[in-house]
Design a protein around this motif. Structure first.
Motif, PDB file in Angstrom:
ATOM      1  N   VAL A  84       0.841  -1.198   0.000  1.00 51.52           N
ATOM      2  CA  VAL A  84       0.000   0.000   0.000  1.00 51.52           C
ATOM      3  C   VAL A  84       0.875   1.248   0.000  1.00 51.52           C
ATOM      4  CG1 VAL A  84      -1.971  -1.085   1.168  1.00 51.52           C
ATOM      5  CG2 VAL A  84      -0.175   0.006   2.534  1.00 51.52           C
ATOM      6  N   GLY A  85       0.299   2.345  -0.482  1.00 51.65           N
ATOM      7  CA  GLY A  85       0.992   3.625  -0.448  1.00 51.65           C
ATOM      8  C   GLY A  85       2.174   3.690  -1.389  1.00 51.65           C
ATOM      9  N   ALA A  86       3.067   4.637  -1.107  1.00 50.81           N
ATOM     10  CA  ALA A  86       4.237   4.867  -1.955  1.00 50.81           C
ATOM     11  C   ALA A  86       5.350   3.881  -1.617  1.00 50.81           C
ATOM     12  CB  ALA A  86       4.744   6.287  -1.763  1.00 50.81           C
ATOM     13  N   TRP A  87       5.881   3.237  -2.650  1.00 48.76           N
ATOM     14  CA  TRP A  87       7.051   2.373  -2.539  1.00 48.76           C
ATOM     15  C   TRP A  87       8.169   3.014  -3.347  1.00 48.76           C
ATOM     16  CZ3 TRP A  87       8.223  -2.468  -0.350  1.00 48.76           C
ATOM     17  CH2 TRP A  87       7.223  -2.983   0.471  1.00 48.76           C
ATOM     18  N   ARG A  88       9.329   3.119  -2.736  1.00 51.93           N
ATOM     19  CA  ARG A  88      10.472   3.755  -3.392  1.00 51.93           C
ATOM     20  C   ARG A  88      11.588   2.743  -3.604  1.00 51.93           C
ATOM     21  NH1 ARG A  88       8.164   7.239   0.164  1.00 51.93           N
ATOM     22  NH2 ARG A  88       7.440   9.202  -0.721  1.00 51.93           N
ATOM     23  N   THR A  89      12.202   2.827  -4.772  1.00 48.17           N
ATOM     24  CA  THR A  89      13.377   2.023  -5.097  1.00 48.17           C
ATOM     25  C   THR A  89      14.559   2.976  -5.171  1.00 48.17           C
ATOM     26  OG1 THR A  89      12.012   0.488  -6.361  1.00 48.17           O
ATOM     27  CG2 THR A  89      14.384   0.419  -6.779  1.00 48.17           C
ATOM     28  N   TYR A  90      15.685   2.570  -4.584  1.00 51.07           N
ATOM     29  CA  TYR A  90      16.864   3.435  -4.454  1.00 51.07           C
ATOM     30  C   TYR A  90      18.051   2.851  -5.209  1.00 51.07           C
ATOM     31  CZ  TYR A  90      14.143   5.160  -0.478  1.00 51.07           C
ATOM     32  OH  TYR A  90      13.152   5.665   0.333  1.00 51.07           O
ATOM     33  N   ASP A  91      18.922   3.736  -5.713  1.00 52.24           N
ATOM     34  CA  ASP A  91      20.188   3.267  -6.259  1.00 52.24           C
ATOM     35  C   ASP A  91      21.157   3.077  -5.084  1.00 52.24           C
ATOM     36  OD1 ASP A  91      21.248   5.802  -5.616  1.00 52.24           O
ATOM     37  OD2 ASP A  91      21.355   6.468  -7.707  1.00 52.24           O
ATOM     38  N   ARG A  92      22.346   2.615  -5.386  1.00 57.30           N
ATOM     39  CA  ARG A  92      23.310   2.311  -4.306  1.00 57.30           C
ATOM     40  C   ARG A  92      23.740   3.534  -3.497  1.00 57.30           C
ATOM     41  NH1 ARG A  92      24.637  -2.890  -4.297  1.00 57.30           N
ATOM     42  NH2 ARG A  92      24.402  -4.051  -6.226  1.00 57.30           N
TER      43      ARG A  92
END
Length: 103
Positions: A84-92
């Motif tokens: 649910v809601g915002a999911w964020r993917t990050y670089d290294r």
């Protein structure tokens, strides 16, 4: 031998019957306490692989997933096993490279 262990909880299971006999039955302990249980797993190098909590056996609340080098890879929340809601993917380096919103 043949010690009776009826009614004892051992490592999350209830033992019924007599220890050492083939007739021993192991039943899972089912708990519906509706209390959040912390969940954390580590890589072989000791760094955290993921961190969150489970509610009634399902992922619930905020969760974070990490790479083996310790950098955060993805973060978001679950509602009883559903993203649910915002999911964020990050670089290294920790910069957000993708954001997905679940309803």
């Amino acid at each position: 031998m043949g010690r009776d262990v009826s009614g004892y909880a051992i490592d999350g299971v209830d033992q019924v019957g007599t220890l050492g006999k083939l007739s021993t039955t192991i039943l899972p302990v089912v708990s519906k306490s509706s209390e959040s249980v912390p969940a954390i797993e580590h890589y072989a190098n000791g760094n955290v692989r993921f961190r969150g909590a489970n509610l009634d056996g399902q992922m619930h609340g905020p969760w974070e997933f990490y790479r083996a080098d310790g950098s955060i890879m993805r973060a978001g929340a679950f509602d009883r096993g559903r993203q649910v809601g915002a999911w964020r993917t990050y670089d290294r380096s920790g910069r957000v490279v993708k954001e997905t919103t679940f309803s």
